[in-house]
Enzyme design. Sequence first.
Site, PDB file in Angstrom:
ATOM      1  N   PHE A   1      39.572  36.409  18.104  1.00 46.45           N
ATOM      2  CA  PHE A   1      39.928  35.938  16.769  1.00 46.45           C
ATOM      3  C   PHE A   1      40.399  34.486  16.837  1.00 46.45           C
ATOM      4  CE2 PHE A   1      40.068  40.476  16.537  1.00 46.45           C
ATOM      5  CZ  PHE A   1      39.639  40.772  15.260  1.00 46.45           C
ATOM      6  N   CYS A   2      40.392  33.849  15.674  1.00 40.92           N
ATOM      7  CA  CYS A   2      40.802  32.449  15.517  1.00 40.92           C
ATOM      8  C   CYS A   2      42.185  32.222  16.127  1.00 40.92           C
ATOM      9  CB  CYS A   2      40.828  32.107  14.022  1.00 40.92           C
ATOM     10  SG  CYS A   2      41.421  30.452  13.665  1.00 40.92           S
ATOM     11  N   PRO A   3      42.423  31.163  16.878  1.00 39.80           N
ATOM     12  CA  PRO A   3      41.479  30.116  17.247  1.00 39.80           C
ATOM     13  C   PRO A   3      40.829  30.317  18.619  1.00 39.80           C
ATOM     14  CG  PRO A   3      43.693  29.375  17.751  1.00 39.80           C
ATOM     15  CD  PRO A   3      43.809  30.814  17.269  1.00 39.80           C
TER      16      PRO A   3
ATOM     17  N   ASP B   1      34.015  36.300  14.570  1.00 38.07           N
ATOM     18  CA  ASP B   1      35.118  35.968  13.675  1.00 38.07           C
ATOM     19  C   ASP B   1      34.621  34.964  12.633  1.00 38.07           C
ATOM     20  OD1 ASP B   1      37.950  35.725  12.951  1.00 38.07           O
ATOM     21  OD2 ASP B   1      37.811  33.735  13.852  1.00 38.07           O
TER      22      ASP B   1
END
Lengths: 76, 130
Positions: A13-15, A40
């Site tokens: 997931f981000c980042p 994502d």
Amino acid sequence: MAEKKIVDGRGSFCPGPLMELIVALKSSQIGDELEVLSTDKGSANDIPEWVHKVGHEYISTTEEGGVWHITVRKKK
Amino acid sequence: MASSKICVVVVSGTLERLQMAAMVASVAAVSGQEVLVFLSMNALPFFTRQSSLKAPHEGEMGRLIASKKVPEFKTLFEQAVELGDAKIYPCSMAMDVLAIGQGDLEGYLGEATGLTKFLDDARDGQVWTF
């Protein structure tokens, strides 16, 4: 000779995918093409923004079966 | 235009806040912004070497973050330093209260810093508090 590399950020997931791209860029040569794979959606939007901001070349984004392919070229 | 220097003050010991602080610090740093992080209060104990402390979550989002492949906040802070030249300073007061020295802290942290110095460094930057 410019290379083409895959950066597999699927599942993260981000980042996470952005950080994996940056690590890969550090060990790449100017002109190399890097294709980030990400599941994502936020990263699919955010990575091109980052690429524009810091001055690399954004090439394309495609989506296939829930996986985004974001391709960039190292410019500096 | 707002200053491109970002000062991130982290005092909370909950997962959601540590995560958000780490995201702001790491993404700003790798985007070429000058980033200073000041760790104090309940945030600092997580940054002792080989700390096995797990940050408690505040709500559902924290529970989900802990169960999915989200980059760990400590990894993001380290990447902020390694990839983006961020500076992360432990609060000297919090170190005194915890009775720890520089050698007890993760190697990517900078030297113990007091508020006087941090406030001076933060004077011309944006301050984000978590």
